[in-house]
Design a protein around this motif. Sequence first.
Motif, PDB file in Angstrom:
ATOM      1  N   GLY A  24       0.804  -1.213   0.000  1.00  0.00           N
ATOM      2  CA  GLY A  24       0.000   0.000   0.000  1.00  0.00           C
ATOM      3  C   GLY A  24       0.835   1.260   0.000  1.00  0.00           C
ATOM      4  N   GLU A  25       2.143   1.142  -0.230  1.00  0.00           N
ATOM      5  CA  GLU A  25       3.015   2.305  -0.301  1.00  0.00           C
ATOM      6  C   GLU A  25       2.498   3.274  -1.362  1.00  0.00           C
ATOM      7  OE1 GLU A  25       6.093   4.701   0.838  1.00  0.00           O
ATOM      8  OE2 GLU A  25       5.738   2.697   1.667  1.00  0.00           O
ATOM      9  N   ALA A  26       2.431   4.551  -1.025  1.00  0.00           N
ATOM     10  CA  ALA A  26       1.920   5.548  -1.961  1.00  0.00           C
ATOM     11  C   ALA A  26       2.707   5.517  -3.264  1.00  0.00           C
ATOM     12  CB  ALA A  26       1.990   6.937  -1.340  1.00  0.00           C
ATOM     13  N   GLY A  27       1.991   5.463  -4.370  1.00  0.00           N
ATOM     14  CA  GLY A  27       2.612   5.437  -5.682  1.00  0.00           C
ATOM     15  C   GLY A  27       2.832   4.049  -6.244  1.00  0.00           C
ATOM     16  N   SER A  28       2.647   3.013  -5.418  1.00  0.00           N
ATOM     17  CA  SER A  28       2.841   1.642  -5.900  1.00  0.00           C
ATOM     18  C   SER A  28       1.524   1.074  -6.425  1.00  0.00           C
ATOM     19  CB  SER A  28       3.368   0.747  -4.777  1.00  0.00           C
ATOM     20  OG  SER A  28       2.423   0.660  -3.713  1.00  0.00           O
ATOM     21  N   THR A  29       1.629   0.095  -7.295  1.00  0.00           N
ATOM     22  CA  THR A  29       0.441  -0.567  -7.835  1.00  0.00           C
ATOM     23  C   THR A  29       0.680  -2.070  -7.894  1.00  0.00           C
ATOM     24  OG1 THR A  29       1.269  -0.233 -10.102  1.00  0.00           O
ATOM     25  CG2 THR A  29      -0.322   1.372  -9.270  1.00  0.00           C
ATOM     26  N   VAL A  30      -0.416  -2.808  -7.910  1.00  0.00           N
ATOM     27  CA  VAL A  30      -0.353  -4.248  -8.136  1.00  0.00           C
ATOM     28  C   VAL A  30      -1.533  -4.632  -9.023  1.00  0.00           C
ATOM     29  CG1 VAL A  30      -1.661  -4.817  -6.033  1.00  0.00           C
ATOM     30  CG2 VAL A  30      -0.170  -6.535  -7.068  1.00  0.00           C
ATOM     31  N   PHE A  31      -1.270  -5.504  -9.985  1.00  0.00           N
ATOM     32  CA  PHE A  31      -2.297  -5.934 -10.932  1.00  0.00           C
ATOM     33  C   PHE A  31      -2.811  -7.309 -10.516  1.00  0.00           C
ATOM     34  CE2 PHE A  31       0.544  -3.041 -13.061  1.00  0.00           C
ATOM     35  CZ  PHE A  31      -0.315  -2.179 -13.726  1.00  0.00           C
ATOM     36  N   THR A  45     -13.804  14.503  -2.719  1.00  0.00           N
ATOM     37  CA  THR A  45     -12.762  13.524  -3.027  1.00  0.00           C
ATOM     38  C   THR A  45     -12.801  13.126  -4.491  1.00  0.00           C
ATOM     39  OG1 THR A  45     -12.872  12.703  -0.760  1.00  0.00           O
ATOM     40  CG2 THR A  45     -11.825  11.278  -2.384  1.00  0.00           C
ATOM     41  N   ALA A  46     -13.992  12.970  -5.043  1.00  0.00           N
ATOM     42  CA  ALA A  46     -14.126  12.601  -6.455  1.00  0.00           C
ATOM     43  C   ALA A  46     -13.568  13.697  -7.352  1.00  0.00           C
ATOM     44  CB  ALA A  46     -15.592  12.343  -6.778  1.00  0.00           C
ATOM     45  N   THR A  47     -13.832  14.938  -6.997  1.00  0.00           N
ATOM     46  CA  THR A  47     -13.334  16.063  -7.792  1.00  0.00           C
ATOM     47  C   THR A  47     -11.811  16.128  -7.727  1.00  0.00           C
ATOM     48  OG1 THR A  47     -15.376  17.292  -7.404  1.00  0.00           O
ATOM     49  CG2 THR A  47     -13.436  18.571  -8.082  1.00  0.00           C
ATOM     50  N   ARG A  48     -11.259  15.929  -6.550  1.00  0.00           N
ATOM     51  CA  ARG A  48      -9.804  15.964  -6.402  1.00  0.00           C
ATOM     52  C   ARG A  48      -9.156  14.801  -7.149  1.00  0.00           C
ATOM     53  NH1 ARG A  48      -8.324  19.214  -1.897  1.00  0.00           N
ATOM     54  NH2 ARG A  48      -6.736  17.812  -1.058  1.00  0.00           N
ATOM     55  N   ALA A  49      -9.790  13.633  -7.122  1.00  0.00           N
ATOM     56  CA  ALA A  49      -9.248  12.485  -7.847  1.00  0.00           C
ATOM     57  C   ALA A  49      -9.199  12.772  -9.348  1.00  0.00           C
ATOM     58  CB  ALA A  49     -10.090  11.245  -7.566  1.00  0.00           C
ATOM     59  N   ALA A  50     -10.288  13.330  -9.882  1.00  0.00           N
ATOM     60  CA  ALA A  50     -10.343  13.623 -11.315  1.00  0.00           C
ATOM     61  C   ALA A  50      -9.347  14.727 -11.683  1.00  0.00           C
ATOM     62  CB  ALA A  50     -11.760  14.032 -11.708  1.00  0.00           C
ATOM     63  N   LEU A  51      -9.217  15.739 -10.822  1.00  0.00           N
ATOM     64  CA  LEU A  51      -8.273  16.818 -11.112  1.00  0.00           C
ATOM     65  C   LEU A  51      -6.841  16.305 -11.051  1.00  0.00           C
ATOM     66  CD1 LEU A  51      -7.570  19.737 -11.684  1.00  0.00           C
ATOM     67  CD2 LEU A  51      -7.794  20.218  -9.236  1.00  0.00           C
ATOM     68  N   GLY A  52      -6.526  15.500 -10.050  1.00  0.00           N
ATOM     69  CA  GLY A  52      -5.183  14.932  -9.978  1.00  0.00           C
ATOM     70  C   GLY A  52      -4.858  14.118 -11.221  1.00  0.00           C
ATOM     71  N   TRP A  53      -5.832  13.332 -11.672  1.00  0.00           N
ATOM     72  CA  TRP A  53      -5.636  12.525 -12.894  1.00  0.00           C
ATOM     73  C   TRP A  53      -5.388  13.446 -14.089  1.00  0.00           C
ATOM     74  CZ3 TRP A  53      -6.059   7.079 -12.722  1.00  0.00           C
ATOM     75  CH2 TRP A  53      -5.908   6.432 -13.951  1.00  0.00           C
ATOM     76  N   GLY A  67      -0.039  10.241 -10.440  1.00  0.00           N
ATOM     77  CA  GLY A  67       1.019   9.510 -11.118  1.00  0.00           C
ATOM     78  C   GLY A  67       0.515   8.366 -11.984  1.00  0.00           C
ATOM     79  N   LEU A  68      -0.750   8.013 -11.843  1.00  0.00           N
ATOM     80  CA  LEU A  68      -1.267   6.822 -12.518  1.00  0.00           C
ATOM     81  C   LEU A  68      -1.456   6.974 -14.020  1.00  0.00           C
ATOM     82  CD1 LEU A  68      -3.826   5.648  -9.808  1.00  0.00           C
ATOM     83  CD2 LEU A  68      -1.535   4.748 -10.267  1.00  0.00           C
ATOM     84  N   PRO A  69      -1.870   8.138 -14.538  1.00  0.00           N
ATOM     85  CA  PRO A  69      -2.025   8.232 -16.000  1.00  0.00           C
ATOM     86  C   PRO A  69      -0.769   7.836 -16.768  1.00  0.00           C
ATOM     87  CG  PRO A  69      -2.974  10.148 -14.945  1.00  0.00           C
ATOM     88  CD  PRO A  69      -2.253   9.386 -13.874  1.00  0.00           C
ATOM     89  N   ALA A  70       0.404   8.172 -16.218  1.00  0.00           N
ATOM     90  CA  ALA A  70       1.653   7.850 -16.906  1.00  0.00           C
ATOM     91  C   ALA A  70       2.170   6.466 -16.565  1.00  0.00           C
ATOM     92  CB  ALA A  70       2.715   8.895 -16.564  1.00  0.00           C
ATOM     93  N   SER A  71       1.873   5.965 -15.349  1.00  0.00           N
ATOM     94  CA  SER A  71       2.476   4.701 -14.928  1.00  0.00           C
ATOM     95  C   SER A  71       1.646   3.478 -15.298  1.00  0.00           C
ATOM     96  CB  SER A  71       2.704   4.715 -13.410  1.00  0.00           C
ATOM     97  OG  SER A  71       1.475   4.792 -12.701  1.00  0.00           O
ATOM     98  N   LEU A  72       0.336   3.622 -15.404  1.00  0.00           N
ATOM     99  CA  LEU A  72      -0.504   2.472 -15.747  1.00  0.00           C
ATOM    100  C   LEU A  72      -0.430   2.174 -17.241  1.00  0.00           C
ATOM    101  CD1 LEU A  72      -3.753   3.181 -13.686  1.00  0.00           C
ATOM    102  CD2 LEU A  72      -2.028   1.425 -13.227  1.00  0.00           C
ATOM    103  N   PRO A  73      -0.636   0.932 -17.631  1.00  0.00           N
ATOM    104  CA  PRO A  73      -0.748   0.623 -19.055  1.00  0.00           C
ATOM    105  C   PRO A  73      -1.893   1.397 -19.691  1.00  0.00           C
ATOM    106  CG  PRO A  73      -0.541  -1.385 -17.757  1.00  0.00           C
ATOM    107  CD  PRO A  73      -0.757  -0.273 -16.781  1.00  0.00           C
ATOM    108  N   ALA A  74      -1.747   1.726 -20.960  1.00  0.00           N
ATOM    109  CA  ALA A  74      -2.817   2.429 -21.654  1.00  0.00           C
ATOM    110  C   ALA A  74      -4.104   1.615 -21.557  1.00  0.00           C
ATOM    111  CB  ALA A  74      -2.441   2.661 -23.105  1.00  0.00           C
ATOM    112  N   GLY A  75      -5.194   2.304 -21.416  1.00  0.00           N
ATOM    113  CA  GLY A  75      -6.488   1.647 -21.258  1.00  0.00           C
ATOM    114  C   GLY A  75      -7.394   2.504 -20.408  1.00  0.00           C
ATOM    115  N   SER A  76      -8.540   1.959 -20.046  1.00  0.00           N
ATOM    116  CA  SER A  76      -9.520   2.692 -19.265  1.00  0.00           C
ATOM    117  C   SER A  76      -9.649   2.089 -17.877  1.00  0.00           C
ATOM    118  CB  SER A  76     -10.885   2.674 -19.963  1.00  0.00           C
ATOM    119  OG  SER A  76     -10.803   3.290 -21.227  1.00  0.00           O
ATOM    120  N   TYR A  77      -9.779   2.975 -16.882  1.00  0.00           N
ATOM    121  CA  TYR A  77      -9.863   2.556 -15.483  1.00  0.00           C
ATOM    122  C   TYR A  77     -11.013   3.303 -14.813  1.00  0.00           C
ATOM    123  CZ  TYR A  77      -5.243   0.735 -16.532  1.00  0.00           C
ATOM    124  OH  TYR A  77      -4.205   0.051 -17.114  1.00  0.00           O
TER     125      TYR A  77
END
Length: 459
Positions: free
Chosen positions: A46-53, A99-107, A79-89
């Motif tokens: 759960g480290e910030a910035g890490s992902t698991v598929f 929180t939803a607004t901040r999530a969308a703005l961060g993205w 950081g996810l738009p650049a680090s995740l594989p291309a596609g839709s999430y």
Amino acid sequence: MLATLLAVDGPDTVALTPVTKAGLADWLAAQSPAVASWVKAVGFTGEAGSTVFLPGPDGGVAHVLAGVSAIDDLWAFAGLPASLPAGSYKIDATLDARTATRAALGWALGSYRFSRYKKPPEKGFANLVWPAAADRGEVERAATATWLVRDLVNTPACDMGPAELAQAAQDLAAEFDAAVEVIVGQDLLDRDYPAIHAVGRASPRAPRLIDLRWGNPQHPKVTIVGKGVCFDTGGLDLKPSSAMLIMKKDMGGAAHALALGRMIMMAGLPVRLRVLVPAVENVVSGDSFKPQDVLKTRKGPTVEVGNTDAEGRLILCDALAEADSEKPELLIDFATLTGAARVALGPDLPALMCNDDALANDLTEAGTAVDDPMWRLPLWAPYRKGLDSKVADINNVTTNGFAGAITAGLFLQEFVSKGTPWAHLDTYAWNGSARPGRPEGGEALGLRAAYAVIAKRFG
């Protein structure tokens, strides 16, 4: 308008669950043993910035876990738009509106790339389905305005001189049916803007004052002024080469002023907006203004030039005097004005100086609320004596080297009436290194906070 934010999800959309370190155990407890074992096996904490598929039954990606420091952190998803594989999430969590607004703005902010001169990578950004509760208008205003600042600041001076900056204002005016006037060269003297002309006259690219107006003249007047030094060599007090390396950003105040105007016009706020940008190059030629020259100003006080590398306050004094002449209900200027502000506060915190405590409090509180912070410095009256001149009404610098950001603010204050609520933001407008959602290069700092105050006061 925002290409990486999608209206609806499709059959290939992948669920994305944000998880904090503290919340990972509870999430795992609610999963199947196979999922929990997989997450533990790959070492995800759960480290910030890490992902698991998480694999699906067909071997494809069925789910993504994204480590975040806090789900409502503006930069949690940046950081996810650049680090995740291309596609839709699609975010697989119940988010309140904030929180939803901040999530969308961060993205959205993490989906910026300056690619005018270099072919972008083949891999595009990952897309996010709009979170259901997000305020799309707020996200689009903040994201497109931030991109405008970044684009203008990142463009080198060869393609972003005074004329090109004026064209950016004209393009903005055309988009929102605003009026814009540009006063160029000799006309600056004829129209009584002598300080702007003096600073910019050495360049073959003529100095100018950009004047954009929008809105109902009966509405409250809000005026934004931005320093538009498209390149700063320091003039005859020439900077060393190392100090010129990012001087294309010295029009960052102008970029902020135009971007804030964009946000106001996009929102249709009931204000009478005016944006004033003095646009010049501070270069060296036989016609350069010189140390110990005495310049006239629009307001009247004469200025002795103690240093030609303190040129931003000289062009701003004429623009501020004109802005103040209309007695606006609110006057804000943005400027990449002093290295002293960076020494005091570093690159992330604009220095705020203000003649109105209520306005200063509103700006600092808004900065905290929208994750766009600034820090107030005092307009400390005893330091004004350091700007005294033996031959003119005021010098543009002090000789003792102390409190450079404050004395610059005190200089500007001379050109604003006491009754005009005025805020001065000395901003860096630059990221020295990349972080999620904040690429290296031009950056908007204090922009969203200023908009929040204007929207609250006049919206």
